[in-house]
Design a protein around this motif. Structure first.
Motif, PDB file in Angstrom:
ATOM      1  N   UNK A 116      44.735  32.393  49.072  1.00 33.98           N
ATOM      2  CA  UNK A 116      45.435  33.548  49.623  1.00 33.98           C
ATOM      3  C   UNK A 116      44.488  34.741  49.594  1.00 33.98           C
ATOM      4  N   UNK A 117      44.837  35.764  50.330  1.00 33.76           N
ATOM      5  CA  UNK A 117      44.028  36.974  50.386  1.00 33.76           C
ATOM      6  C   UNK A 117      44.460  37.921  49.270  1.00 33.76           C
ATOM      7  N   UNK A 118      43.513  38.685  48.756  1.00 34.96           N
ATOM      8  CA  UNK A 118      43.785  39.674  47.719  1.00 34.96           C
ATOM      9  C   UNK A 118      43.383  41.052  48.204  1.00 34.96           C
ATOM     10  N   UNK A 119      44.289  41.993  48.061  1.00 34.81           N
ATOM     11  CA  UNK A 119      44.014  43.416  48.291  1.00 34.81           C
ATOM     12  C   UNK A 119      44.007  44.074  46.911  1.00 34.81           C
ATOM     13  N   UNK A 120      42.936  44.819  46.619  1.00 30.72           N
ATOM     14  CA  UNK A 120      42.832  45.513  45.336  1.00 30.72           C
ATOM     15  C   UNK A 120      43.071  46.998  45.569  1.00 30.72           C
ATOM     16  N   UNK A 131      48.963  51.143  35.573  1.00 31.98           N
ATOM     17  CA  UNK A 131      49.582  51.236  34.255  1.00 31.98           C
ATOM     18  C   UNK A 131      48.771  50.523  33.182  1.00 31.98           C
ATOM     19  N   UNK A 132      47.882  49.638  33.568  1.00 28.82           N
ATOM     20  CA  UNK A 132      47.166  48.824  32.593  1.00 28.82           C
ATOM     21  C   UNK A 132      46.047  49.635  31.935  1.00 28.82           C
ATOM     22  N   UNK A 133      46.053  49.604  30.613  1.00 28.98           N
ATOM     23  CA  UNK A 133      45.025  50.289  29.832  1.00 28.98           C
ATOM     24  C   UNK A 133      44.758  49.472  28.578  1.00 28.98           C
ATOM     25  N   UNK A 134      43.541  49.517  28.077  1.00 33.22           N
ATOM     26  CA  UNK A 134      42.402  50.277  28.575  1.00 33.22           C
ATOM     27  C   UNK A 134      41.797  49.636  29.826  1.00 33.22           C
ATOM     28  N   UNK A 135      40.782  50.284  30.348  1.00 33.16           N
ATOM     29  CA  UNK A 135      40.172  49.853  31.606  1.00 33.16           C
ATOM     30  C   UNK A 135      39.607  48.431  31.516  1.00 33.16           C
ATOM     31  N   UNK A 136      39.080  48.028  30.365  1.00 42.00           N
ATOM     32  CA  UNK A 136      38.552  46.666  30.253  1.00 42.00           C
ATOM     33  C   UNK A 136      39.673  45.622  30.309  1.00 42.00           C
ATOM     34  N   UNK A 137      40.861  45.977  29.855  1.00 43.28           N
ATOM     35  CA  UNK A 137      42.026  45.085  29.995  1.00 43.28           C
ATOM     36  C   UNK A 137      42.360  44.908  31.475  1.00 43.28           C
ATOM     37  N   UNK A 138      42.339  46.015  32.209  1.00 43.01           N
ATOM     38  CA  UNK A 138      42.569  45.982  33.658  1.00 43.01           C
ATOM     39  C   UNK A 138      41.538  45.065  34.325  1.00 43.01           C
ATOM     40  N   UNK A 139      40.284  45.223  33.971  1.00 42.80           N
ATOM     41  CA  UNK A 139      39.206  44.424  34.579  1.00 42.80           C
ATOM     42  C   UNK A 139      39.371  42.932  34.269  1.00 42.80           C
ATOM     43  N   UNK A 140      39.773  42.608  33.056  1.00 47.84           N
ATOM     44  CA  UNK A 140      39.975  41.200  32.682  1.00 47.84           C
ATOM     45  C   UNK A 140      41.108  40.594  33.497  1.00 47.84           C
ATOM     46  N   UNK A 141      42.208  41.318  33.625  1.00 47.46           N
ATOM     47  CA  UNK A 141      43.342  40.793  34.403  1.00 47.46           C
ATOM     48  C   UNK A 141      42.952  40.623  35.874  1.00 47.46           C
ATOM     49  N   UNK A 142      42.238  41.587  36.415  1.00 42.39           N
ATOM     50  CA  UNK A 142      41.807  41.502  37.804  1.00 42.39           C
ATOM     51  C   UNK A 142      40.871  40.305  38.010  1.00 42.39           C
ATOM     52  N   UNK A 143      39.966  40.074  37.082  1.00 42.04           N
ATOM     53  CA  UNK A 143      39.041  38.936  37.167  1.00 42.04           C
ATOM     54  C   UNK A 143      39.820  37.620  37.275  1.00 42.04           C
ATOM     55  N   UNK A 144      40.880  37.475  36.497  1.00 43.08           N
ATOM     56  CA  UNK A 144      41.662  36.239  36.530  1.00 43.08           C
ATOM     57  C   UNK A 144      42.520  36.148  37.793  1.00 43.08           C
ATOM     58  N   UNK A 145      42.968  37.263  38.312  1.00 45.04           N
ATOM     59  CA  UNK A 145      43.683  37.244  39.597  1.00 45.04           C
ATOM     60  C   UNK A 145      42.721  36.809  40.707  1.00 45.04           C
ATOM     61  N   UNK A 197      53.063  42.036  45.206  1.00 41.58           N
ATOM     62  CA  UNK A 197      52.479  42.803  44.101  1.00 41.58           C
ATOM     63  C   UNK A 197      52.313  41.847  42.924  1.00 41.58           C
ATOM     64  N   UNK A 198      51.078  41.760  42.413  1.00 39.96           N
ATOM     65  CA  UNK A 198      50.759  40.842  41.321  1.00 39.96           C
ATOM     66  C   UNK A 198      50.377  41.646  40.089  1.00 39.96           C
ATOM     67  N   UNK A 199      51.082  41.386  38.994  1.00 42.85           N
ATOM     68  CA  UNK A 199      50.783  42.100  37.751  1.00 42.85           C
ATOM     69  C   UNK A 199      49.668  41.416  36.968  1.00 42.85           C
ATOM     70  N   UNK A 200      49.599  40.079  37.051  1.00 42.95           N
ATOM     71  CA  UNK A 200      48.578  39.327  36.318  1.00 42.95           C
ATOM     72  C   UNK A 200      48.574  37.892  36.826  1.00 42.95           C
ATOM     73  N   UNK A 201      47.516  37.167  36.533  1.00 40.09           N
ATOM     74  CA  UNK A 201      47.399  35.779  36.986  1.00 40.09           C
ATOM     75  C   UNK A 201      48.456  34.854  36.380  1.00 40.09           C
ATOM     76  N   UNK A 202      48.801  34.970  35.087  1.00 40.65           N
ATOM     77  CA  UNK A 202      49.791  34.044  34.530  1.00 40.65           C
ATOM     78  C   UNK A 202      51.177  34.147  35.168  1.00 40.65           C
TER      79      UNK A 202
END
Length: 183
Positions: A66-70, A43-57, A15-20
């Protein structure tokens, strides 16, 4: 003795919370397991924050091969799970419920898809008490309790995050922990 091939290694869903936070846990686990990342962070809000973190992951996945499951984003379900705990302080009861929510989703996915183990990058952060995370994961037989803060894990992940220019957030992700901008 020869090292087992990646096909013979136990598999772990991370389980990955963020890229850093992820580089050190990925590097530690890849030495022993076949690792798949699981981005499940309703838990991540707002939605654009979620999208930014996912983009970096997603960038991280390319660097570590490695493989990523979203997982599906379901902020309403998360809000319901922490209802009544909105005013709790950071590291309090709301955080314990949040850990339980995210780890339950990871645990279910790992069990349903045949992973030997699952664990989380959350323990790399000095802001997240590993024991609380372990308590949330202990209800699953296949939870791997790893305290990634050990051996300077946070410093290592932070250095890698700077090196790869990963987005570094200034709050855990939940709107209740977000500090209002300075006036």
């Amino acid at each position: 003795m020869n090292e087992p091939s990646p096909c013979q290694r136990d598999s772990v869903l991370l389980h990955v919370c963020c890229a850093p936070c992820a580089p050190h846990p990925i590097e530690v686990l890849c030495a022993q397991y076949h690792v798949t990342l699981f981005f499940s962070n309703s838990n991540i809000a707002p939605r654009d924050e979620y999208a930014t973190r996912l983009q970096h992951v997603r960038r991280l996945v390319g660097l570590y091969h490695v493989t990523l499951i979203e997982d599906a984003y379901d902020h309403d379900a998360w809000r319901e799970h922490v209802r009544g705990l909105e005013a709790e302080p950071e590291k309090g009861a709301r955080c314990a419920q949040c850990f339980a929510f995210n780890l339950a989703r990871a645990g279910r996915y790992a069990a349903e898809h045949g992973y030997h183990w699952f664990t989380t990058t959350l323990t790399v952060s000095p802001h997240k008490p590993a024991q609380r995370i372990f308590e949330a994961g202990q209800s699953f037989d296949n939870f791997l309790a790893c305290d990634f803060k050990k051996q300077d894990g946070f410093a290592h992940s932070t250095a890698r995050a700077r090196e790869h220019r990963f987005y570094r957030q200034d709050y855990c992700g939940c709107e209740f922990s977000r500090k209002p901008p300075a006036q």
